[in-house]
Write an enzyme that holds these catalytic residues in place. Structure first.
Site, short mmCIF file in Angstrom:
data_model
loop_
_atom_site.label_atom_id
_atom_site.label_comp_id
_atom_site.label_asym_id
_atom_site.label_seq_id
_atom_site.Cartn_x
_atom_site.Cartn_y
_atom_site.Cartn_z
N GLY A 131 83.29 -83.14 40.29
CA GLY A 131 82.97 -82.31 41.15
C GLY A 131 83.24 -82.55 42.71
N PHE A 158 90.13 -89.61 37.85
CA PHE A 158 91.45 -89.92 38.64
C PHE A 158 91.42 -91.34 39.24
CE2 PHE A 158 90.87 -85.21 40.01
CZ PHE A 158 91.39 -84.55 38.74
N GLU A 243 95.01 -97.27 53.47
CA GLU A 243 95.27 -96.79 52.07
C GLU A 243 96.28 -95.56 52.64
OE1 GLU A 243 93.45 -94.32 48.51
OE2 GLU A 243 92.40 -94.90 49.78
#
Length: 381
Positions: A131, A158, A243
């Site tokens: 969520g 994920f 990242e």
């Protein structure tokens, strides 16, 4: 335009990386693509290559903290058309490594670094939840202190390297404050109550294992806390710039590769008795892509330079991430189109690259989140 990002030692590493990818990845790529995962041995071989050289010398690394080596590896993977198979080792080098370098105690370094340097320990970061995506303040996985342990309950999804990972840097809620209530705990393989869910079946990046993780009264020693309790949000945000630049580097490199494949194709493919590359429409389309890619490359190279200097701003990282990944989508679509029907066949690398490119506008922060970061920096209310 000549690139000035790299020095002689980086180009020497490029030759080693190119040889490594040609020998250790390319021959197995389609097999791993079908399996949906790369073997753990690939991480060990990447360690031998020196991909995890940022680990300090006393723990088995080289102590070389220079993101340009990571960028070279990503560029060579893209050139060979095998980026998905190298994302696991790259995640360890690009995304996970800073957490271990900056937030670990001496005891933790001695415990984890030798295995990380050799590739025998595989790492992952678990932020996203069923969520909660880009909004870190919405994380609900909870860790409650119980003596010398934390008891963790919740779920993540994920998670790149989710199946292979031995050490999962897990964002957990240890307090009620949206930001100061987040902490990072390293959850280790084999912990009772820590389970891997299904390996997710994705649109692209098939060779990269992505998984769901579940924590049910998982007890982790307090000694696995990274930094101090409540510092998790700030640890995460400190490392997001690297990242995002990592994603931008790969996006541009894959654009360069797709442009090269397409130029080669239009030189050979004939229609109406002549190569389709001689058609003005094709030339103009490729000219547009070549120009956009070159401009993006220069900005990303500058971002990498600033990252190495320690002066890259989160806003510039966000600009690089959203622009290059949107460009990647356009490039892959137009390059596939110029391949005609063959572009839709998975035996052609442009077809696989087209599928793989879609997620780059989503992971590491969506395009919309990147624009929000940039917009807030403008101070316009």
């Amino acid at each position: 335009m000549k690139r000035i990002l790299y020095e002689a030692e980086h180009e020497a590493f490029r030759e080693s990386a190119r040889t490594f990818i040609a020998k250790e990845v390319v021959p197995h790529y389609l097999e791993w693509d079908k399996a949906g995962i790369v073997p753990r041995e690939l991480f060990v071989k990447a360690g031998e290559l020196g991909l995890f050289a940022a680990v300090p010398e006393e723990y088995g690394g080289a102590g070389v903290v220079d993101f340009r080596y990571n960028a070279v590896f990503a560029e060579e993977a893209a050139a060979a058309g095998v980026t998905p198979a190298t994302l696991g080792p790259s995640l360890q080098a690009d995304v996970c490594m800073p957490y271990f370098l900056e937030m670990t105690t001496e005891e933790q370094k001695a415990r984890w670094f030798p295995g990380i340097a050799s590739g025998e320990l595989i790492t992952a970061v678990a932020m996203s939840e069923p969520g909660t995506g880009s909004d870190l303040s919405g994380i609900r996985t909870k860790a409650v202190r119980d003596g010398d342990h934390y008891v963790i309950n919740g779920a993540k999804t994920f998670i790149t390297n989710g199946i292979n990972a031995d050490l999962v840097i897990t964002a957990v809620r240890t307090g009620d404050h949206p930001h100061r209530g987040l902490s990072l705990i390293v959850v280790e393989r084999g912990t009772p109550g820590f389970e891997r869910g299904r390996k997710l079946d994705k649109v692209g990046l098939h060779a990269q294992d992505t998984a769901e993780l579940a924590f049910t009264d998982a007890r982790m020693p307090a000694a696995n806390l990274l930094g101090v309790e409540g510092d998790g949000f700030f640890g995460l945000t400190r490392n997001l710039a690297q990242e995002r630049v990592s994603v931008a580097v790969s996006a541009v490199a894959q654009c360069v590769a797709a442009l090269g494949w397409t130029c080669g194709y239009v030189r050979e493919r004939k229609a109406f008795g002549k190569p389709i590359g001689s058609l003005q429409h094709i030339r103009f389309a490729l000219a547009e892509l070549a120009t956009e890619i070159d401009i993006a490359q220069q900005f990303v190279d500058r971002c990498v330079t600033e990252l190495v200097r320690g002066s890259l701003s989160p806003v510039d990282a966000a600009k690089a991430k959203w622009w290059t990944t949107e460009l990647q989508g356009r490039v892959m679509d137009r390059c596939l189109q110029m391949h005609g029907g063959y572009g839709y066949m998975l035996e052609y690398p442009v077809a696989r690259a087209w599928m793989d490119s879609r997620v780059s506008r989503i992971y590491a922060g969506t395009t919309e989140i990147m624009k929000e970061i940039i917009g807030r920096s403008l101070d316009i209310g």
